[in-house]
Design a protein around this motif. Structure first.
Motif, mmCIF file in Angstrom:
data_model
loop_
_atom_site.group_PDB
_atom_site.id
_atom_site.type_symbol
_atom_site.label_atom_id
_atom_site.label_comp_id
_atom_site.label_asym_id
_atom_site.label_seq_id
_atom_site.Cartn_x
_atom_site.Cartn_y
_atom_site.Cartn_z
ATOM 1 N N PRO A 146 0.866 -1.147 0.065
ATOM 2 C CA PRO A 146 -0.093 0.125 0.067
ATOM 3 C C PRO A 146 0.776 1.240 -0.093
ATOM 4 O O PRO A 146 0.370 2.065 -0.261
ATOM 5 C CB PRO A 146 -0.784 -0.241 1.286
ATOM 6 C CG PRO A 146 -0.749 -1.637 1.692
ATOM 7 C CD PRO A 146 0.414 -2.053 1.204
ATOM 8 N N ASP A 179 1.363 -5.551 6.227
ATOM 9 C CA ASP A 179 0.621 -5.957 4.705
ATOM 10 C C ASP A 179 0.510 -7.406 4.502
ATOM 11 O O ASP A 179 0.134 -7.722 3.306
ATOM 12 C CB ASP A 179 1.856 -5.326 3.508
ATOM 13 C CG ASP A 179 1.749 -3.695 3.885
ATOM 14 O OD1 ASP A 179 0.860 -3.174 4.336
ATOM 15 O OD2 ASP A 179 2.493 -3.165 3.416
ATOM 16 N N ARG A 206 -6.806 -6.510 7.675
ATOM 17 C CA ARG A 206 -6.160 -5.275 6.972
ATOM 18 C C ARG A 206 -7.407 -5.199 5.727
ATOM 19 O O ARG A 206 -7.908 -6.240 5.479
ATOM 20 C CB ARG A 206 -4.706 -5.340 6.448
ATOM 21 C CG ARG A 206 -4.687 -6.649 5.474
ATOM 22 C CD ARG A 206 -3.329 -6.740 4.641
ATOM 23 N NE ARG A 206 -3.353 -7.948 3.788
ATOM 24 C CZ ARG A 206 -3.828 -8.108 2.692
ATOM 25 N NH1 ARG A 206 -4.277 -6.967 2.159
ATOM 26 N NH2 ARG A 206 -3.840 -8.971 1.864
ATOM 27 N N SER A 247 -7.367 -2.389 2.239
ATOM 28 C CA SER A 247 -7.014 -1.054 1.400
ATOM 29 C C SER A 247 -7.770 -0.832 0.278
ATOM 30 O O SER A 247 -8.228 -1.721 -0.591
ATOM 31 C CB SER A 247 -5.372 -1.440 1.121
ATOM 32 O OG SER A 247 -5.239 -2.336 0.255
ATOM 33 N N GLY A 263 -7.533 1.430 -3.517
ATOM 34 C CA GLY A 263 -6.650 2.155 -4.291
ATOM 35 C C GLY A 263 -7.262 2.715 -5.698
ATOM 36 O O GLY A 263 -8.318 2.071 -5.970
ATOM 37 N N GLY A 267 -4.512 6.111 -2.229
ATOM 38 C CA GLY A 267 -5.038 4.875 -1.544
ATOM 39 C C GLY A 267 -5.446 5.087 -0.040
ATOM 40 O O GLY A 267 -4.771 5.982 0.642
ATOM 41 N N GLN A 304 -5.532 2.829 3.779
ATOM 42 C CA GLN A 304 -5.269 1.391 4.447
ATOM 43 C C GLN A 304 -5.880 1.502 5.907
ATOM 44 O O GLN A 304 -5.560 2.243 6.576
ATOM 45 C CB GLN A 304 -3.893 0.922 4.289
ATOM 46 C CG GLN A 304 -3.606 -0.330 5.022
ATOM 47 C CD GLN A 304 -2.390 -1.235 4.412
ATOM 48 O OE1 GLN A 304 -2.312 -1.188 3.370
ATOM 49 N NE2 GLN A 304 -2.248 -2.142 5.271
ATOM 50 N N ASN A 309 -5.715 -1.113 9.432
ATOM 51 C CA ASN A 309 -5.234 -2.384 10.183
ATOM 52 C C ASN A 309 -5.769 -2.458 11.452
ATOM 53 O O ASN A 309 -5.983 -1.324 12.325
ATOM 54 C CB ASN A 309 -3.714 -2.387 10.044
ATOM 55 C CG ASN A 309 -3.002 -2.654 8.877
ATOM 56 O OD1 ASN A 309 -2.719 -1.680 8.002
ATOM 57 N ND2 ASN A 309 -2.707 -3.833 8.608
#
Length: 795
Positions: free
Chosen positions: A127, A181, A692, A694, A696, A710, A712, A714
């Motif tokens: 990301p 990630d 997680r 994400s 984009g 983007g 993200q 977590n």
């Protein structure tokens, strides 16, 4: 099975006129047979086909082998590099088609069809380095962590691959960034250069003792850790990160109980000159400013034969933990590094890669606090800096001898790890009073030589020999204010391993394969090996067999279902000589069953993977704290880990992408070393849940700019510091968010990253100082909101 997609331009090129082949081709044209038809492999043949038009080369191939070739693609404008030598038909066709974007599909007895390679979704991008605005042509993902190139779709074990741009995002990521990630990868958070890595709950201790790591860190062909902490190499000019999950004893030997963290660097390119540079600035809320400079250069020295690649960087990370009564943060970190790589290709059949890498991390202070994770300061009259110096020399030779590919890989690592701690809380344990400083100075080396052979082309097997020598030397001392240092620990250890290993994949039935591997090695541990040993020399020897076996079924299109069993071990040894507890600890053994699948859509738009695992761990070796705060090693008992993971990557079209993943696991110490059954005693570090997600978007801006953005999020679930009664403390249970944006026009790129978007607090690691941990709770707050701006240019 039928194939309804044959175009009208299908044209078989006959290498034999026999009736059986004619019947097969009629059936193919009628759509009554398809790519799932798999028959016996043709024998090795002798070929000498010169470079030139691909169509002419295929005609000569058919005439030489008696094998018929059909075309489901236009090849009239394509050329081949040719092929010479004794090869199987599959290997010869693979070499003839190299670089064309085509593949040869066996569809009958001595009958092949040439067609475009199927679209395979690109490797998931970090990301922090989002996918480019214009996606490259889809290509097959090749993984090398198993010591040979393998299509990801065919690997019968759990593996995650994360792609990185040469200078993507606003600043090159760290190992801890990667842990956010990838499912299953967890780390301690002592600070840069002090951390330990764990995969899938195989965590023995949060403390940096002398026990061998459960995760082996690899840089290309070089093994760079044995029992040292993670060197935290900055991932600049790195192509991808490959994480193999589960025991990897058959290919990597002792210590790879949890898996492999494989860094794949970009190699010197023989035919292209270019350079990239990036300047960055960073601001940490409630903290200090930081700066960065990174550069990459690729320079062919002899076109097509010899090239040089160089990387250099200096990064200053602003601190955010202050001393009580001071407005200035104390825990800033400077990272300086360089890498030089040479590639020499004396002939088309041989390649030599050699290089040198160095990195120096200097952290001014530790990053834990007292009272609560809401605090960003503590009273610490003695600073606790860290100096982590890493050097790697490596050389790899690859070439073809007959029908075999030979690989010789040599590497040598020097790793210095020095740190200072405030030991005043334990002064009476050393017969001292007042303020006391603890100094630990360690020197690690790892020498590894490996020799492997495998068939050319698609490598269904490999065999090899390995020699590894790892040493740890150094000492620790305590110094009272105004007094002289007194040595309290001595490190003087050498471990030597000799090994023979191999792995092979065997076809069983249509699309059903078996993969077996084994490593037989002898480990020799010696304490007191210096020129003037300061401890009584002791030697221990153990012979270990680490096997693995897998059954896999290849799905239609690109996908696989697999069941794998693997076992790995760590030999026993001796605890540091100056400790008063029992010095001997035994070997531990870990076995895992892993059931999973991977599937990619036919058009490459989405990719889904999932797995479940069951692990048994006997005689767990664990570093633990003595009453005086020093670290020793023991066997803690038996453990059991049950878990599951899932990951999804989806290209929605129109520049939109999403990626999500999660893991859940129960990692427990089930029995103590004396056999007593335990209840609810968690293994350290690994969270019970983690997730997680994400999003984009790539798009065009006015003025010729191309942009990508983007977000993200977590979540890190609850975890435990240790299974020791007095240190069984909770941590984790927090969520963070980050955002990034990047705009490119011509040679220029502007980037912005915002980490910890909402400036939340959370305890990432409930430990910082072993001498004071029993007196009061310790917390490591996650870094506050951090803004990073960068400007990059290419030439």
């Amino acid at each position: 099975m039928t194939d309804r997609n044959l175009p009208a331009t299908w044209r078989p090129s006959w290498g034999s006129k026999c009736v059986s082949k004619a019947i097969l081709c009629i059936l193919l044209l009628a759509g009554e047979i398809g790519p799932e038809t798999v028959l016996a492999r043709a024998p090795v043949v002798s070929l000498d086909i010169a470079p030139g038009p691909l169509m002419a080369a295929m005609d000569k191939f058919s005439a030489s082998t008696g094998i018929s070739i059909g075309f489901k693609a236009n090849v009239t404008q394509l050329k081949t590099r040719g092929v010479k030598g004794r090869l199987s038909p599959e290997e010869a066709l693979a070499r003839l088609l190299e670089g064309t974007g085509l593949q040869a599909l066996r569809i009958g007895d001595r009958l092949y069809r040439i067609e475009p390679k199927p679209a395979v979704i690109a490797v998931r991008q970090s990301p922090r380095t989002p996918a480019p605005t214009v996606a490259p042509a889809a290509s097959e993902i090749i993984v090398t962590a198993q010591k040979r190139p393998q299509p990801l779709a065919n690997i019968p074990l759990s593996v995650s691959v994360l792609s990185l741009d040469p200078l993507g995002g606003a600043r090159s990521p760290t190992s801890r960034d990667i842990s956010l990630d990838m499912e299953g990868l967890a780390m301690t958070n002592m600070g840069p250069g002090r951390n330990r890595q764990f995969i899938r709950g195989v965590a023995d201790s949060p403390f940096n003792g002398l026990s061998q790591s459960t995760v082996a860190v690899q840089v290309d062909e070089a093994r760079v850790t044995f029992n040292a902490p993670d060197p935290d190499l900055r991932l600049i000019d790195v192509d991808r990160i490959e994480v193999l999950k589960g025991p990897q004893g058959p290919l990597y030997g002792s210590g790879a109980l949890g898996g492999i963290y494989h860094i794949v660097t970009r190699k010197a390119e023989l035919d292209d000159s270019y350079a990239l540079a990036r300047l960055s600035a960073q601001a940490v809320q409630h903290g200090e400013l930081g700066t960065g400079a990174e550069g990459i250069m690729n320079l062919p020295v002899v076109d097509g034969r010899l090239a040089l690649r160089a990387v250099g960087y200096r990064l200053l990370e602003g601190g955010w933990i202050s001393n009580d009564g001071s407005d200035k943060a104390t825990n800033s970190t400077e990272t300086v590094g360089a890498r030089i790589a040479l590639r020499w290709q004396p002939s088309e059949r041989w390649t030599v890669d050699a290089g040198f890498m160095l990195q120096d991390i200097n952290a001014r202070d530790s990053q834990y606090v007292l009272q609560s994770d809401e605090m960003l300061s503590r009273d610490h009259p003695i600073a606790e800096p860290t100096d982590n110096d890493f050097k790697l020399w490596h050389g790899t030779v690859k070439g073809n001898i007959g029908t075999l590919e030979l690989t010789s890989a040599t590497s040598y690592v020097e790793h210095g790890f020095d740190y200072i701690l405030d030991a005043s809380s334990a002064a009476d344990q050393f017969g001292l009073t007042g303020q006391v400083r603890f100094d630990d100075d360690r020197r690690y080396t790892v020498l590894n030589q490996e020799l492997r052979i495998a068939p050319q082309g698609e490598q269904h097997w490999l065999a090899g020999l390995s020699y590894l020598r790892a040493t740890t030397r150094g000492e620790a001392s305590v110094t009272p204010e105004g007094g002289d240092p007194a040595i309290v620990e001595i490190y003087d250890r050498q471990v030597v391993e000799y090994a023979i290993f191999g792995e092979a994949t065997l076809p069983l039935f249509n699309r059903l394969d078996a993969t077996i591997g084994a490593r037989l090695f002898q480990s020799i541990t010696r304490d007191g090996t210096g020129d003037e040993p300061r401890i009584t020399p002791v030697r221990a020897r153990k012979t270990i067999l680490s096997p693995s076996a897998a059954i896999s079924y290849r799905l239609n299109g690109s996908g696989i279902v697999y069941l794998r069993y693997a076992r790995a071990m760590r030999p026993g040894g001796l605890a540091p000589a100056e400790t008063t507890s029992a010095r001997q600890f035994d070997a531990d053994e870990l076995s895992t069953f892993d059931l999973g699948f991977r599937k990619t859509a036919f058009d490459g738009r989405w990719s889904l993977s999932a797995s479940t695992y069951y692990t048994l761990w006997n005689d767990i070796q664990s570093d633990y704290l003595l009453e005086d705060g020093l670290v020793s090693t023991r066997n803690a008992g038996k453990g059991r880990i049950i878990g599951a993971e899932i990951a999804l990557d989806w290209n929605l079209g129109n520049g939109f992408t999403i990626s999500a993943g999660g893991s859940a696991q129960s990692a427990l110490l089930t029995r103590a070393a004396d056999g007593v059954k335990l209840d609810d005693r968690g293994l350290p570090i690994a969270p019970a849940f983690a997730g997680r997600a994400s999003f984009g978007k790539s798009f065009a801006l006015a003025g010729g700019w191309q942009a990508r953005t983007g977000l993200q999020a977590n979540y890190i679930g609850k975890a435990r510091l240790s299974f020791d009664d007095d240190l069984d403390r909770s941590m984790g249970n927090y969520a963070t968010a980050s955002a990034h944006a990047e705009a490119t026009r011509g040679h220029w790129t502007l980037s912005v990253n915002m980490d910890n978007l909402f400036d939340i607090r959370g305890d990432s690691f409930s430990f910082g100082n072993p001498f004071a941990i029993r007196e009061e709770a310790q917390y490591t707050p996650i870094r506050p909101r951090t803004l990073t701006l960068a400007l990059a240019r290419s030439w």
